[in-house]
Structures are given as C-alpha cells and as structure tokens.
Scaffold this active site. Structure first.
Site, PDB file in Angstrom:
ATOM      1  N   SER A  15       0.810  -1.224   0.000  1.00 24.47           N
ATOM      2  CA  SER A  15       0.000   0.000   0.000  1.00 24.47           C
ATOM      3  C   SER A  15       0.847   1.279   0.000  1.00 24.47           C
ATOM      4  O   SER A  15       1.798   1.421   0.765  1.00 24.47           O
ATOM      5  CB  SER A  15      -0.933   0.014   1.216  1.00 24.47           C
ATOM      6  OG  SER A  15      -1.614   1.253   1.242  1.00 24.47           O
ATOM      7  N   SER A  17      -0.638   4.158   0.595  1.00 29.55           N
ATOM      8  CA  SER A  17      -1.403   5.153   1.366  1.00 29.55           C
ATOM      9  C   SER A  17      -0.580   5.816   2.468  1.00 29.55           C
ATOM     10  O   SER A  17      -0.696   7.039   2.647  1.00 29.55           O
ATOM     11  CB  SER A  17      -2.670   4.515   1.938  1.00 29.55           C
ATOM     12  OG  SER A  17      -3.540   4.187   0.890  1.00 29.55           O
ATOM     13  N   LYS A  66     -13.660  -4.229   1.516  1.00 31.58           N
ATOM     14  CA  LYS A  66     -14.553  -3.094   1.250  1.00 31.58           C
ATOM     15  C   LYS A  66     -16.030  -3.412   1.518  1.00 31.58           C
ATOM     16  O   LYS A  66     -16.805  -2.526   1.866  1.00 31.58           O
ATOM     17  CB  LYS A  66     -14.370  -2.600  -0.183  1.00 31.58           C
ATOM     18  CG  LYS A  66     -13.015  -1.925  -0.404  1.00 31.58           C
ATOM     19  CD  LYS A  66     -12.891  -1.350  -1.789  1.00 31.58           C
ATOM     20  CE  LYS A  66     -11.554  -0.649  -1.954  1.00 31.58           C
ATOM     21  NZ  LYS A  66     -11.417  -0.004  -3.263  1.00 31.58           N
ATOM     22  N   ASN A  87     -14.575   2.609   1.192  1.00 34.61           N
ATOM     23  CA  ASN A  87     -13.110   2.617   1.227  1.00 34.61           C
ATOM     24  C   ASN A  87     -12.524   3.567   2.273  1.00 34.61           C
ATOM     25  O   ASN A  87     -11.309   3.617   2.417  1.00 34.61           O
ATOM     26  CB  ASN A  87     -12.509   2.871  -0.171  1.00 34.61           C
ATOM     27  CG  ASN A  87     -12.380   4.343  -0.503  1.00 34.61           C
ATOM     28  OD1 ASN A  87     -13.219   5.148  -0.107  1.00 34.61           O
ATOM     29  ND2 ASN A  87     -11.344   4.695  -1.232  1.00 34.61           N
ATOM     30  N   ASP A 102     -13.691   6.389  -4.104  1.00 31.25           N
ATOM     31  CA  ASP A 102     -13.074   5.875  -5.331  1.00 31.25           C
ATOM     32  C   ASP A 102     -13.590   6.627  -6.560  1.00 31.25           C
ATOM     33  O   ASP A 102     -12.825   6.980  -7.456  1.00 31.25           O
ATOM     34  CB  ASP A 102     -13.354   4.372  -5.492  1.00 31.25           C
ATOM     35  CG  ASP A 102     -12.490   3.533  -4.572  1.00 31.25           C
ATOM     36  OD1 ASP A 102     -11.431   4.033  -4.131  1.00 31.25           O
ATOM     37  OD2 ASP A 102     -12.859   2.376  -4.287  1.00 31.25           O
ATOM     38  N   GLY A 130     -16.757  -4.494  -7.402  1.00 31.38           N
ATOM     39  CA  GLY A 130     -16.827  -3.401  -6.439  1.00 31.38           C
ATOM     40  C   GLY A 130     -16.313  -2.088  -7.021  1.00 31.38           C
ATOM     41  O   GLY A 130     -16.852  -1.021  -6.725  1.00 31.38           O
ATOM     42  N   ALA A 131     -15.271  -2.173  -7.857  1.00 37.29           N
ATOM     43  CA  ALA A 131     -14.697  -0.944  -8.410  1.00 37.29           C
ATOM     44  C   ALA A 131     -15.724  -0.230  -9.286  1.00 37.29           C
ATOM     45  O   ALA A 131     -15.866   0.996  -9.222  1.00 37.29           O
ATOM     46  CB  ALA A 131     -13.441  -1.269  -9.215  1.00 37.29           C
ATOM     47  N   THR A 153     -20.659 -11.168 -17.933  1.00 40.60           N
ATOM     48  CA  THR A 153     -21.947 -11.711 -17.508  1.00 40.60           C
ATOM     49  C   THR A 153     -22.974 -10.588 -17.643  1.00 40.60           C
ATOM     50  O   THR A 153     -23.097  -9.723 -16.770  1.00 40.60           O
ATOM     51  CB  THR A 153     -21.878 -12.183 -16.038  1.00 40.60           C
ATOM     52  OG1 THR A 153     -20.662 -12.892 -15.846  1.00 40.60           O
ATOM     53  CG2 THR A 153     -23.049 -13.076 -15.685  1.00 40.60           C
ATOM     54  N   GLY A 239      -4.170   3.759 -12.697  1.00 44.24           N
ATOM     55  CA  GLY A 239      -4.974   4.265 -11.588  1.00 44.24           C
ATOM     56  C   GLY A 239      -4.215   4.984 -10.493  1.00 44.24           C
ATOM     57  O   GLY A 239      -4.781   5.228  -9.426  1.00 44.24           O
TER      58      GLY A 239
HETATM   59  P1  ATR Z   1     -12.915  -4.939  -7.614  1.00 46.63           P
HETATM   60  O1  ATR Z   1     -13.316  -4.704  -6.191  1.00 46.63           O
HETATM   61  O2  ATR Z   1     -11.501  -4.501  -7.916  1.00 46.63           O
HETATM   62  O3  ATR Z   1     -13.895  -4.427  -8.590  1.00 46.63           O
HETATM   63  P2  ATR Z   1     -14.001  -7.536  -8.012  1.00 46.63           P
HETATM   64  O4  ATR Z   1     -15.213  -7.145  -7.249  1.00 46.63           O
HETATM   65  O5  ATR Z   1     -13.377  -8.884  -7.807  1.00 46.63           O
HETATM   66  O6  ATR Z   1     -12.819  -6.511  -7.775  1.00 46.63           O
HETATM   67  O7  ATR Z   1     -14.351  -7.332  -9.554  1.00 46.63           O
HETATM   68  C1  ATR Z   1     -13.500  -7.668 -10.590  1.00 46.63           C
HETATM   69  C2  ATR Z   1     -14.302  -7.662 -11.894  1.00 46.63           C
HETATM   70  O8  ATR Z   1     -13.419  -8.013 -12.965  1.00 46.63           O
HETATM   71  C3  ATR Z   1     -15.441  -8.661 -11.901  1.00 46.63           C
HETATM   72  O9  ATR Z   1     -16.563  -8.046 -12.509  1.00 46.63           O
HETATM   73  C4  ATR Z   1     -14.880  -9.785 -12.763  1.00 46.63           C
HETATM   74  O10 ATR Z   1     -15.824 -10.540 -13.469  1.00 46.63           O
HETATM   75  P3  ATR Z   1     -16.894 -11.519 -12.752  1.00 46.63           P
HETATM   76  O11 ATR Z   1     -17.954 -10.592 -12.214  1.00 46.63           O
HETATM   77  O12 ATR Z   1     -17.404 -12.334 -13.877  1.00 46.63           O
HETATM   78  O13 ATR Z   1     -16.138 -12.257 -11.724  1.00 46.63           O
HETATM   79  C5  ATR Z   1     -14.049  -9.019 -13.752  1.00 46.63           C
HETATM   80  N1  ATR Z   1     -13.007  -9.835 -14.368  1.00 46.63           N
HETATM   81  C6  ATR Z   1     -12.011 -10.503 -13.770  1.00 46.63           C
HETATM   82  N2  ATR Z   1     -11.230 -11.127 -14.682  1.00 46.63           N
HETATM   83  C7  ATR Z   1     -11.755 -10.844 -15.901  1.00 46.63           C
HETATM   84  C8  ATR Z   1     -11.402 -11.169 -17.254  1.00 46.63           C
HETATM   85  N3  ATR Z   1     -10.342 -11.938 -17.518  1.00 46.63           N
HETATM   86  N4  ATR Z   1     -12.176 -10.684 -18.254  1.00 46.63           N
HETATM   87  C9  ATR Z   1     -13.249  -9.911 -17.990  1.00 46.63           C
HETATM   88  N5  ATR Z   1     -13.643  -9.551 -16.725  1.00 46.63           N
HETATM   89  C10 ATR Z   1     -12.899 -10.017 -15.708  1.00 46.63           C
END
Ligand code: ATR
Length: 273
Positions: A15, A17, A66, A87, A102, A130-131, A153, A239
């Site tokens: 981190s 931060s 988070k 966050n 964020d 979450g992001a 999805t 980022g």
């Molecule tokens: P964060 O808090 O950083 O957003 P997260 O909640 O784990 O982390 O979300 C990551 C996102 O990246 C998810 O939407 C994930 O898809 P799923 O919802 O199907 O799990 C997406 N993601 C991860 N790997 C991916 C890939 N190779 N191609 C497309 N989307 C991907």
C-alpha cells in the site's frame, strides 16, 4: 495524543497510502500518524474496533475488506450506500461513519489531472465488481452523453444499469453488445490485468483522440492499455492518479484541509512503458 490513521487490507505491504498521507500531512502541517494494518481474513471487524478503541480517528479500507467495511459501518454516506462498498472510515466517538471516495478520486484524476471534461462524452466502463459500483454514481454526476457498462456476464450489468438509471443515461450489455460505437473514455475496471488477461473489448470502441484508463496501477502497460495503444489511442493512464485523488478526499474529510496532490502524483507516477 497524536491523531492516528491507518490503511487496512490483506495483503497490505504494497500500500502506498502511508506515503501519500504522510506527504499530505507534512505539506498541510497536520500532526498525525498513519500506518498499515494487515487485517486478519477472519477478523476484520475486531481489527477495526481495536484500532478505534486505541484512539484511531479513521481508516482507509482496501481489498478484500470493502464489503465488510460496508456491513460494519453505523452510518454510510450516499455514495457508499449506493456502491455497496466502502473505502474510508471515520470514527466519531464509538460511531463508525463510512464513505467511498473511489469514484470522486477517478473523476478528479480524469478531469483535473488528465484534462478530459466528462460532460457530454461517451464513456465505456468494463467490469461489474466493487470498483465499478464505486465509480458509477460519480461518473453519472458528470453528465456524460451515455455511460455503457460492459461485462462478460450481461445479467450483472443489466441489474447495475437499472439500479443507477435514476442518476443518468446508463446502459448495460455483454461485450458483444457494445456495438460499433466509439467512446471518448474507456475504463478497465475489471481485475483481468492482474492475471495478464484482457477483457474481450473490440478495438473499434476506442476513439483515437480519447483516453484509455486502467484502474490498476503500477503494472506499466497492461494488456488493456496495449490494446488501446494498438487501436491508436494516444492518451493512456493507470490508476495512480485515482489513488492519490481519493486519498486527498479522505484527508479532507478527516482533517478539514484539502491537500495539493501534485507532489504525491509526481512521486508515484511511473511512466507507462
Ligand atoms: P474490484 O473490487 O476490484 O472491482 P471484483 O469485485 O473482484 O474486484 O471485480 C472484478 C471484476 O473483474 C469482476 O466483474 C470480474 O468478473 P466476474 O464478475 O465475472 O467475476 C471481472 N473480471 C475478472 N477477470 C476478468 C477477465 N479476464 N475478463 C473480464 N472480466 C474479468
């Protein structure tokens, strides 16, 4: 007693931060201590309470806590409520107040540091985690012409688009449903780059005079940024600016003083090669 703050996550050694808040404190003359806490995976709430009870004034919360921070809070500000994720925490007596900076951090980086006003622009946001939830409201508040949410999805982004539709023009679709439109700003909010992967976004979505933004920082030219670059996009960003700007918002909330972010940005920015 000195005012204490910390960032909690697991892992946490990486981190930035403490460095950022240390620079802000020095530059604004605020007397505070800011440390890292590795939260036990099965003991997040206890670790937060322990820090608060030992005189802590606030915390930054990072992965994977988070959502747990959201649950733990006694009070959530609107952005955190809508995002379903938190966050930043602030302790007022025994009460735990939560927010999510964020989105405003990303918007400030895009608009102030990178110079792209988002009003009237076409924005494509990739992912549904979450992001994405954390930045949706702040994006829509800038009044883009359209915000398209794309994800592997489709049903997940249809639901998200529905949830945020009262705040502006937002539509959800699968990658195949993006169509042939071009976007001024394309943000990769998936975690695909962490595994060297790239979301299956058609190269034709990038406007060559637009901006491609990777939320992950410190990984150089990720597969997503390379895709954008080979599609002709000149303006590429990771980022790190979002990280610094969200920290500035947290600092302001905690201390009532807005720090200048330029020195921290200069220190942390690594050229994208
Ligand atoms: P964060 O808090 O950083 O957003 P997260 O909640 O784990 O982390 O979300 C990551 C996102 O990246 C998810 O939407 C994930 O898809 P799923 O919802 O199907 O799990 C997406 N993601 C991860 N790997 C991916 C890939 N190779 N191609 C497309 N989307 C991907």
């Amino acid at each position: 007693m000195i005012d204490r703050y910390a960032v909690i996550g697991n892992p946490i050694a990486q981190s930035k931060s403490p460095l950022i808040h240390g620079m802000f404190a020095k530059a604004t003359g605020q007397d505070l201590e800011y440390t890292r806490i590795e939260g036990p995976l099965d003991g997040f709430a206890d670790a937060v309470r322990k820090f608060r009870d030992a005189g802590g004034r606030g915390m930054n919360v990072t992965a994977p806590f988070k959502l747990q921070a959201f649950e733990l809070a006694d009070e959530r500000r609107e952005r955190a409520q809508l995002a379903g994720a938190v966050n930043v925490l602030k302790f007022e007596g025994a009460r735990i107040i939560a927010d999510n900076f964020d989105g405003v951090g990303l918007v400030n980086d895009v608009q102030r540091n990178l110079g792209m006003a988002m009003a009237g622009k076409r924005v494509l946001l990739l992912g549904a985690g979450g992001a994405v939830r954390g930045v949706l409201l702040s994006f829509l508040q800038q009044r883009p012409a359209e915000l398209v949410l794309a994800h592997r999805t489709e049903v997940k982004v249809l639901a998200l688009a529905q949830q945020f539709s009262a705040h502006g023009p937002v539509r959800g679709c699968g990658y195949a449903g993006i169509g042939l439109q071009r976007f001024d700003l394309v943000v990769n909010a998936t975690s695909a780059s962490l595994t060297g992967d790239v979301p299956p976004v058609p190269p034709a979505v990038f406007a060559t005079d637009g901006l491609a933004y990777e939320l992950i920082y410190g990984k150089g030219l990720t597969p997503f940024l390379r895709l954008a670059q080979s599609a002709g996009v000149k303006r590429l960003a990771d980022g790190v600016g979002m990280l610094v700007e969200q920290a500035a918002e947290a600092f302001l909330w905690w201390r009532g003083v807005r720090p200048d972010t330029r020195a921290a940005l200069e220190k942390l920015t690594v050229p994208l090669v």
